[in-house]
Design a protein around this motif. Structure first.
Motif, PDB file in Angstrom:
ATOM      1  N   LYS A   1       4.191   2.992  -5.444  1.00  0.00           N
ATOM      2  CA  LYS A   1       3.343   1.792  -5.345  1.00  0.00           C
ATOM      3  C   LYS A   1       1.973   2.080  -5.980  1.00  0.00           C
ATOM      4  O   LYS A   1       0.912   1.827  -5.402  1.00  0.00           O
ATOM      5  CB  LYS A   1       3.194   1.319  -3.899  1.00  0.00           C
ATOM      6  CG  LYS A   1       4.489   0.865  -3.273  1.00  0.00           C
ATOM      7  CD  LYS A   1       4.290   0.417  -1.837  1.00  0.00           C
ATOM      8  CE  LYS A   1       5.546  -0.109  -1.220  1.00  0.00           C
ATOM      9  NZ  LYS A   1       6.529   0.881  -0.854  1.00  0.00           N
TER      10      LYS A   1
ATOM     11  N   MET B   1       0.843  -1.182   0.000  1.00  0.00           N
ATOM     12  CA  MET B   1       0.000   0.000   0.000  1.00  0.00           C
ATOM     13  C   MET B   1       0.881   1.236   0.000  1.00  0.00           C
ATOM     14  O   MET B   1       1.869   1.312   0.700  1.00  0.00           O
ATOM     15  CB  MET B   1      -0.910  -0.037   1.211  1.00  0.00           C
ATOM     16  CG  MET B   1      -1.727   1.220   1.407  1.00  0.00           C
ATOM     17  SD  MET B   1      -3.297   0.814   2.142  1.00  0.00           S
ATOM     18  CE  MET B   1      -4.379   1.361   0.885  1.00  0.00           C
ATOM     19  N   SER B   2       0.489   2.210  -0.758  1.00  0.00           N
ATOM     20  CA  SER B   2       1.273   3.425  -0.898  1.00  0.00           C
ATOM     21  C   SER B   2       1.060   4.374   0.275  1.00  0.00           C
ATOM     22  O   SER B   2      -0.025   4.452   0.840  1.00  0.00           O
ATOM     23  CB  SER B   2       0.900   4.146  -2.187  1.00  0.00           C
ATOM     24  OG  SER B   2       1.676   5.318  -2.331  1.00  0.00           O
ATOM     25  N   THR B   3       2.098   5.085   0.605  1.00  0.00           N
ATOM     26  CA  THR B   3       1.992   6.156   1.603  1.00  0.00           C
ATOM     27  C   THR B   3       1.929   7.515   0.916  1.00  0.00           C
ATOM     28  O   THR B   3       1.890   8.543   1.586  1.00  0.00           O
ATOM     29  CB  THR B   3       3.197   6.119   2.569  1.00  0.00           C
ATOM     30  OG1 THR B   3       4.395   6.268   1.808  1.00  0.00           O
ATOM     31  CG2 THR B   3       3.216   4.808   3.352  1.00  0.00           C
ATOM     32  N   PHE B   4       1.928   7.520  -0.412  1.00  0.00           N
ATOM     33  CA  PHE B   4       1.825   8.765  -1.180  1.00  0.00           C
ATOM     34  C   PHE B   4       0.371   9.066  -1.498  1.00  0.00           C
ATOM     35  O   PHE B   4      -0.446   8.157  -1.662  1.00  0.00           O
ATOM     36  CB  PHE B   4       2.596   8.650  -2.503  1.00  0.00           C
ATOM     37  CG  PHE B   4       4.081   8.737  -2.353  1.00  0.00           C
ATOM     38  CD1 PHE B   4       4.734   9.942  -2.534  1.00  0.00           C
ATOM     39  CD2 PHE B   4       4.820   7.613  -2.024  1.00  0.00           C
ATOM     40  CE1 PHE B   4       6.118  10.023  -2.400  1.00  0.00           C
ATOM     41  CE2 PHE B   4       6.196   7.681  -1.888  1.00  0.00           C
ATOM     42  CZ  PHE B   4       6.845   8.894  -2.074  1.00  0.00           C
ATOM     43  N   GLU B   5       0.070  10.338  -1.644  1.00  0.00           N
ATOM     44  CA  GLU B   5      -1.261  10.754  -2.079  1.00  0.00           C
ATOM     45  C   GLU B   5      -1.308  10.736  -3.604  1.00  0.00           C
ATOM     46  O   GLU B   5      -0.344  11.110  -4.266  1.00  0.00           O
ATOM     47  CB  GLU B   5      -1.574  12.168  -1.562  1.00  0.00           C
ATOM     48  CG  GLU B   5      -2.987  12.604  -1.868  1.00  0.00           C
ATOM     49  CD  GLU B   5      -3.383  13.899  -1.169  1.00  0.00           C
ATOM     50  OE1 GLU B   5      -4.486  14.388  -1.476  1.00  0.00           O
ATOM     51  OE2 GLU B   5      -2.612  14.401  -0.350  1.00  0.00           O
TER      52      GLU B   5
ATOM     53  N   ASN C   1       2.620  14.988  -6.628  1.00  0.00           N
ATOM     54  CA  ASN C   1       3.235  15.329  -5.343  1.00  0.00           C
ATOM     55  C   ASN C   1       4.457  16.215  -5.557  1.00  0.00           C
ATOM     56  O   ASN C   1       4.800  17.009  -4.687  1.00  0.00           O
ATOM     57  CB  ASN C   1       3.633  14.058  -4.582  1.00  0.00           C
ATOM     58  CG  ASN C   1       2.436  13.357  -4.008  1.00  0.00           C
ATOM     59  OD1 ASN C   1       1.841  13.820  -3.039  1.00  0.00           O
ATOM     60  ND2 ASN C   1       2.050  12.236  -4.607  1.00  0.00           N
TER      61      ASN C   1
END
Length: 185
Positions: free
Chosen positions: A169, A1-5, A39
């Motif tokens: 991701k 799972m990504s931690t980026f928006e 981002n």
């Protein structure tokens, strides 16, 4: 799972907002990669600039997709292989056997396209250190030296997107799920 928006035009940083608005108007949605690149507005702008230059290169739409798929498979980018399989089939009208061979890292039945895919893979695998024989084989398939540099441009574009997708991701967009590809583990 990504931690980026993964941004939409409404949530993107101010500098990325007009870029995502343009993408959304062109495609009808914001692909995950571009929402993630937002981002960093500079990374998004860089990607879109390289993509525009590659589209204007001397390679045909089919050849561009061969490069994109060969590089994305070599870099094991699940998002880009899925997306470019969709684009190759639906927009560039690449035949299904060619797409499948590219997705498998195999030999293409068209010798010219096979030479192109091989050259693109060699650039990635050897970090650009191709030799005179590789250039000669590429030219022997009917390409010229300017097109060798156009392949380098395509490799640069896909390396940017492949590596960004690895870090982000990026989930595969629903539009590309029918062409979903998984890297070998």
């Amino acid at each position: 799972m990504s931690t980026f928006e993964f941004h939409s035009p409404a949530t993107a940083p101010d500098a990325a907002r007009p870029l995502l608005e343009k993408v959304a108007s062109q495609f009808g949605f914001v692909p995950g990669l571009l929402g993630g690149l937002a981002n960093s507005p500079a990374a998004l702008e860089g990607y879109l600039t390289l993509a525009g230059a590659f589209e204007r290169s001397s390679l045909t739409r089919v050849e561009q997709q061969v490069v994109a798929l060969a590089v994305s498979v070599e870099n094991a980018c699940e998002f880009c292989v899925s997306a470019h399989s969709f684009i190759a089939r639906n927009l560039a009208k690449v035949d299904v056997d060619t797409i499948q061979a590219l997705r498998n890292g195999g030999k293409l039945t068209d010798p010219r396209l096979d030479a192109l895919a091989t050259f693109a893979r060699q650039i990635v695998a050897r970090r650009g250190w191709v030799d005179d024989r590789d250039i000669s084989d590429f030219e022997g398939a009917g390409f010229d030296r300017a097109q060798a540099l156009d392949v380098v441009l395509g490799v640069s574009l896909k390396t940017l997107s492949n590596y960004a997708n690895h870090i982000l991701k990026t989930p595969v967009d629903s539009a590309f799920l029918a062409d979903r590809w998984h890297r070998a583990t």
